[in-house]
Design a protein around this motif. Structure first.
Motif, short mmCIF file in Angstrom:
data_model
loop_
_atom_site.label_atom_id
_atom_site.label_comp_id
_atom_site.label_asym_id
_atom_site.label_seq_id
_atom_site.Cartn_x
_atom_site.Cartn_y
_atom_site.Cartn_z
N ASP A 143 3.11 -14.94 18.32
CA ASP A 143 4.03 -14.74 17.20
C ASP A 143 3.42 -13.89 16.09
OD1 ASP A 143 6.00 -16.43 18.34
OD2 ASP A 143 4.95 -18.19 17.61
N CYS A 144 2.39 -13.11 16.41
CA CYS A 144 1.58 -12.52 15.34
C CYS A 144 2.26 -11.35 14.63
CB CYS A 144 0.22 -12.09 15.88
SG CYS A 144 0.30 -10.79 17.11
N TYR A 145 1.72 -11.05 13.46
CA TYR A 145 2.15 -9.95 12.61
C TYR A 145 1.05 -8.89 12.55
CZ TYR A 145 5.61 -13.29 10.80
OH TYR A 145 6.63 -14.21 10.67
N GLN A 146 1.45 -7.67 12.35
CA GLN A 146 0.50 -6.58 12.12
C GLN A 146 0.64 -6.15 10.67
OE1 GLN A 146 0.76 -3.22 14.84
NE2 GLN A 146 0.24 -1.80 13.17
N VAL A 147 -0.40 -6.41 9.87
CA VAL A 147 -0.34 -6.12 8.44
C VAL A 147 -1.02 -4.78 8.16
CG1 VAL A 147 -1.01 -6.88 6.13
CG2 VAL A 147 -0.34 -8.56 7.85
N GLU A 148 -0.34 -3.92 7.43
CA GLU A 148 -0.90 -2.63 7.03
C GLU A 148 -0.72 -2.46 5.52
OE1 GLU A 148 0.72 0.58 9.39
OE2 GLU A 148 1.02 -0.80 11.08
N VAL A 149 -1.71 -1.86 4.88
CA VAL A 149 -1.66 -1.63 3.44
C VAL A 149 -1.39 -0.16 3.20
CG1 VAL A 149 -2.92 -1.83 1.26
CG2 VAL A 149 -3.32 -3.49 3.09
N VAL A 150 -0.39 0.13 2.37
CA VAL A 150 -0.01 1.52 2.11
C VAL A 150 0.07 1.79 0.62
CG1 VAL A 150 1.23 1.77 4.30
CG2 VAL A 150 2.46 0.98 2.27
N ALA A 151 -0.18 3.03 0.25
CA ALA A 151 -0.09 3.48 -1.14
C ALA A 151 0.42 4.91 -1.13
CB ALA A 151 -1.46 3.38 -1.81
N ARG A 178 5.32 -8.24 14.70
CA ARG A 178 6.14 -7.84 13.55
C ARG A 178 5.25 -7.06 12.58
NH1 ARG A 178 10.98 -10.97 13.31
NH2 ARG A 178 11.00 -12.63 14.86
N ARG A 179 5.66 -5.88 12.27
CA ARG A 179 4.85 -5.00 11.43
C ARG A 179 5.20 -5.19 9.96
NH1 ARG A 179 5.11 1.57 11.66
NH2 ARG A 179 3.01 2.05 10.87
N VAL A 180 4.20 -5.54 9.17
CA VAL A 180 4.39 -5.78 7.74
C VAL A 180 3.61 -4.74 6.95
CG1 VAL A 180 4.09 -7.41 5.85
CG2 VAL A 180 4.65 -8.26 8.13
N LEU A 181 4.31 -4.01 6.10
CA LEU A 181 3.65 -3.03 5.23
C LEU A 181 3.60 -3.59 3.82
CD1 LEU A 181 5.36 0.32 6.33
CD2 LEU A 181 3.30 -0.75 7.25
N ILE A 182 2.40 -3.65 3.25
CA ILE A 182 2.25 -4.13 1.87
C ILE A 182 1.92 -2.93 0.99
CG2 ILE A 182 1.00 -5.67 0.33
CD1 ILE A 182 0.50 -7.52 2.66
N VAL A 183 2.78 -2.67 0.02
CA VAL A 183 2.66 -1.50 -0.84
C VAL A 183 1.84 -1.85 -2.08
CG1 VAL A 183 3.91 0.26 -2.16
CG2 VAL A 183 4.91 -0.68 -0.05
N ILE A 184 0.80 -1.05 -2.33
CA ILE A 184 -0.04 -1.27 -3.51
C ILE A 184 -0.15 0.02 -4.32
CG2 ILE A 184 -1.34 -3.13 -2.41
CD1 ILE A 184 -3.63 -1.10 -1.98
N PHE A 185 -0.82 -0.05 -5.45
CA PHE A 185 -0.96 1.07 -6.38
C PHE A 185 -2.16 0.74 -7.25
CE2 PHE A 185 2.24 -2.05 -7.32
CZ PHE A 185 1.72 -2.65 -8.45
N PRO A 186 -2.74 1.71 -7.95
CA PRO A 186 -3.90 1.41 -8.81
C PRO A 186 -3.58 0.32 -9.83
CG PRO A 186 -3.65 3.77 -8.53
CD PRO A 186 -2.42 3.15 -7.92
N GLY A 187 -4.47 -0.68 -9.91
CA GLY A 187 -4.29 -1.77 -10.85
C GLY A 187 -3.41 -2.89 -10.33
N PHE A 188 -3.13 -2.92 -9.01
CA PHE A 188 -2.31 -3.99 -8.45
C PHE A 188 -3.04 -5.34 -8.51
CE2 PHE A 188 -5.02 -2.87 -4.93
CZ PHE A 188 -5.17 -4.04 -4.18
N GLN A 189 -2.29 -6.42 -8.38
CA GLN A 189 -2.85 -7.78 -8.37
C GLN A 189 -3.34 -8.09 -6.95
OE1 GLN A 189 -2.65 -10.36 -11.06
NE2 GLN A 189 -4.12 -11.36 -9.72
N LEU A 190 -4.64 -8.30 -6.80
CA LEU A 190 -5.20 -8.49 -5.47
C LEU A 190 -4.58 -9.68 -4.74
CD1 LEU A 190 -7.26 -7.52 -3.37
CD2 LEU A 190 -8.94 -9.04 -4.44
N LEU A 191 -4.32 -10.78 -5.46
CA LEU A 191 -3.74 -11.96 -4.81
C LEU A 191 -2.34 -11.68 -4.25
CD1 LEU A 191 -4.88 -14.88 -7.13
CD2 LEU A 191 -5.37 -14.65 -4.70
N ASP A 192 -1.63 -10.73 -4.85
CA ASP A 192 -0.30 -10.39 -4.33
C ASP A 192 -0.40 -9.77 -2.94
OD1 ASP A 192 0.50 -11.21 -6.80
OD2 ASP A 192 1.38 -9.31 -7.43
N LEU A 193 -1.52 -9.14 -2.68
CA LEU A 193 -1.79 -8.59 -1.34
C LEU A 193 -2.47 -9.61 -0.45
CD1 LEU A 193 -2.46 -6.41 0.85
CD2 LEU A 193 -4.44 -5.79 -0.56
N ALA A 194 -3.55 -10.22 -0.96
CA ALA A 194 -4.38 -11.09 -0.13
C ALA A 194 -3.66 -12.35 0.31
CB ALA A 194 -5.66 -11.45 -0.88
#
Length: 319
Positions: A34-42, A2-18
Motif C-alpha cells: 500500500d506504499c506511497y512514493q514521496v517527492e519534494v518539489v520547488a 501512490r505518488r505524493v508531491l510535497i511543494v516547498i519554498f525558501p523558509g518553509f516549515q520543516l514539520l509541514d514536510l517531515a
C-alpha cells in the motif's frame, strides 16, 4: 504506488514536510503493498532551506512528469513572501490539474487560495493566520477551528503537526482506518484525531500552571478520572478556599476547574474507546463521566463527533 508531491519554498516549515512524509513513509514499512512514493518539489531544483536552517533537496515542480496522486503544499512563516510568486503559484495550479487530490498544511492554504483552488470551498489554516486569510480571499469559507477539512478533492490542515493528522486521514481514506492506526502507533502519535476536533487541544486550552501544587493537582486529575474531582475536593487538596482555588486555577491554566476535569475525563474515554471493546456504559463509568448520556454530550461538545463514531475510527476492521 501512490505518488505524493510535497511543494516547498525558501523558509518553509520543516514539520509541514517531515510530518506527512513520515506518515506516508511508515506505510511502506508496515504495508509495502500500500506504499506511497514521496517527492519534494520547488520552483527550482536544488537545495531549499527551511525556516529552522535545515536544507532539503527538491526537484523542479515544472519538470514533474507522470501521474500524480496527491499534491501537498507546505506552509511556513515565509508564505506571505511567496503568495505573489507567479511561478510558484502557476506551478501548484498545473500540478493540481493533474492530481487526484490537493492538500495544504498550515498557511500553505494561502498558496492554494492564491491559485484559485479554494474558491467556493470551506478550508482551514493556522488559527493565527485565519483572519488574514478571510480578508485576502473572500471567496473562501475559512474555518479556523478544525484540525483539518475535506471539501471535495481538496484537503486543508491547520497548524504544523496537524499535517500528521491530515496525512493519517488520507491513509485511512486510501487504505482503511486499521492501517492508519498502525502507522500512528508506529510513530507514537495520537491515533488519528478527527478532523472536526478543534485546533485548541487539551494542552493548548489548559496551560501548565506556574504553581507546583497546581501542576501536581493537574497531574492527579489526569491520572484519576474516577476520583472525586469536584471543586470543593480539589480546593481542599490544594489547600485553598473554593473561591480562591477556582480563581487561581483559571488564571494559571486558562480554563475553569470544572471545564478541565470534563475535558480530562473525555480524553480518558477516548483512550478507552480506541484500545478496548468495552461497552459505552463501562467506558463512561471508568472515565469518570457516569453515564453514556454524559459521555455523548462531552464528545459532541469537545470533538463534534459521537463516541461511537470515534470508536469506529480505530476498529481493526477495514472501512
Amino acid at each position: 504506488m501512490r505518488r505524493v508531491l510535497i511543494v516547498i519554498f525558501p523558509g518553509f516549515q520543516l514539520l509541514d514536510l517531515a510530518g506527512p512524509a513520515d506518515v506516508f513513509g511508515t506505510v511502506a514499512v508496515l504495508s509495502p503493498e500500500d506504499c506511497y512514493q514521496v517527492e519534494v518539489v520547488a520552483v527550482r531544483a536544488g537545495e531549499v532551506t527551511a525556516s529552522n536552517g535545515v536544507t532539503v533537496t527538491a526537484s523542479a515542480l515544472g519538470e514533474v512528469a507522470g501521474p500524480i496522486d496527491t499534491v501537498l503544499v507546505a506552509g511556513g512563516w515565509s508564505v506571505p513572501d511567496h503568495v505573489e510568486d507567479e511561478e510558484l503559484v502557476a506551478g501548484i495550479t498545473a500540478l493540481a490539474r493533474r492530481a487526484r487530490r490537493v492538500a495544504s498544511v498550515c498557511n500553505g492554504a494561502f498558496l492554494l487560495a492564491q491559485a484559485g483552488l479554494l474558491e467556493g470551498r470551506r478550508a482551514t489554516t493556522h488559527w493565527v493566520a485565519a483572519e488574514d486569510m478571510r480578508r485576502r480571499y473572500s471567496g473562501v469559507e475559512v474555518d479556523a477551528d478544525p484540525l483539518y477539512i475535506e471539501d471535495g478533492d481538496v484537503w486543508t490542515a491547520a497548524g504544523v503537526l496537524s499535517g500528521v493528522d491530515l496525512a493519517l486521514a488520507l491513509v485511512a481514506r486510501d487504505h482503511g482506518h486499521a492501517l492508519a492506526a498502525m502507522v500512528a502507533r508506529g510513530l507514537v502519535v495520537y491515533l488519528h484525531r478527527a478532523g472536526g476536533q478543534s485546533q485548541f487541544s487539551t494542552p493548548m486550552r489548559a496551560m501548565t500552571p506556574r504553581s507546583e501544587p497546581l501542576r501536581e493537582l493537574q497531574a492527579y486529575i489526569d491520572s484519576n478520572p474516577c476520583a472525586d474531582l469536584s471543586v470543593p475536593t480539589l480546593a481542599a487538596r490544594a489547600g485553598m478556599s473554593e473561591r480562591h482555588f477556582s480563581r487561581v486555577f483559571t488564571e494559571q491554566t486558562g480554563v475553569s476547574p470544572g471545564r478541565y476535569v470534563e475535558r480530562s475525563r473525555g480524553e480518558s474515554a477516548r483512550r478507552l474507546l480506541e484500545v478496548t471493546g468495552l461497552p459505552m456504559d463501562t467506558v463512561a463509568r471508568q472515565a469518570g463521566l457516569g453515564s453514556p448520556e454524559t459521555l455523548y454530550r462531552v464528545f459532541r461538545r469537545h470533538w463534534r463527533i459521537t463516541p461511537g463514531e470515534h470508536r469506529r475510527r480505530f476498529r481493526s476492521k477495514e472501512r
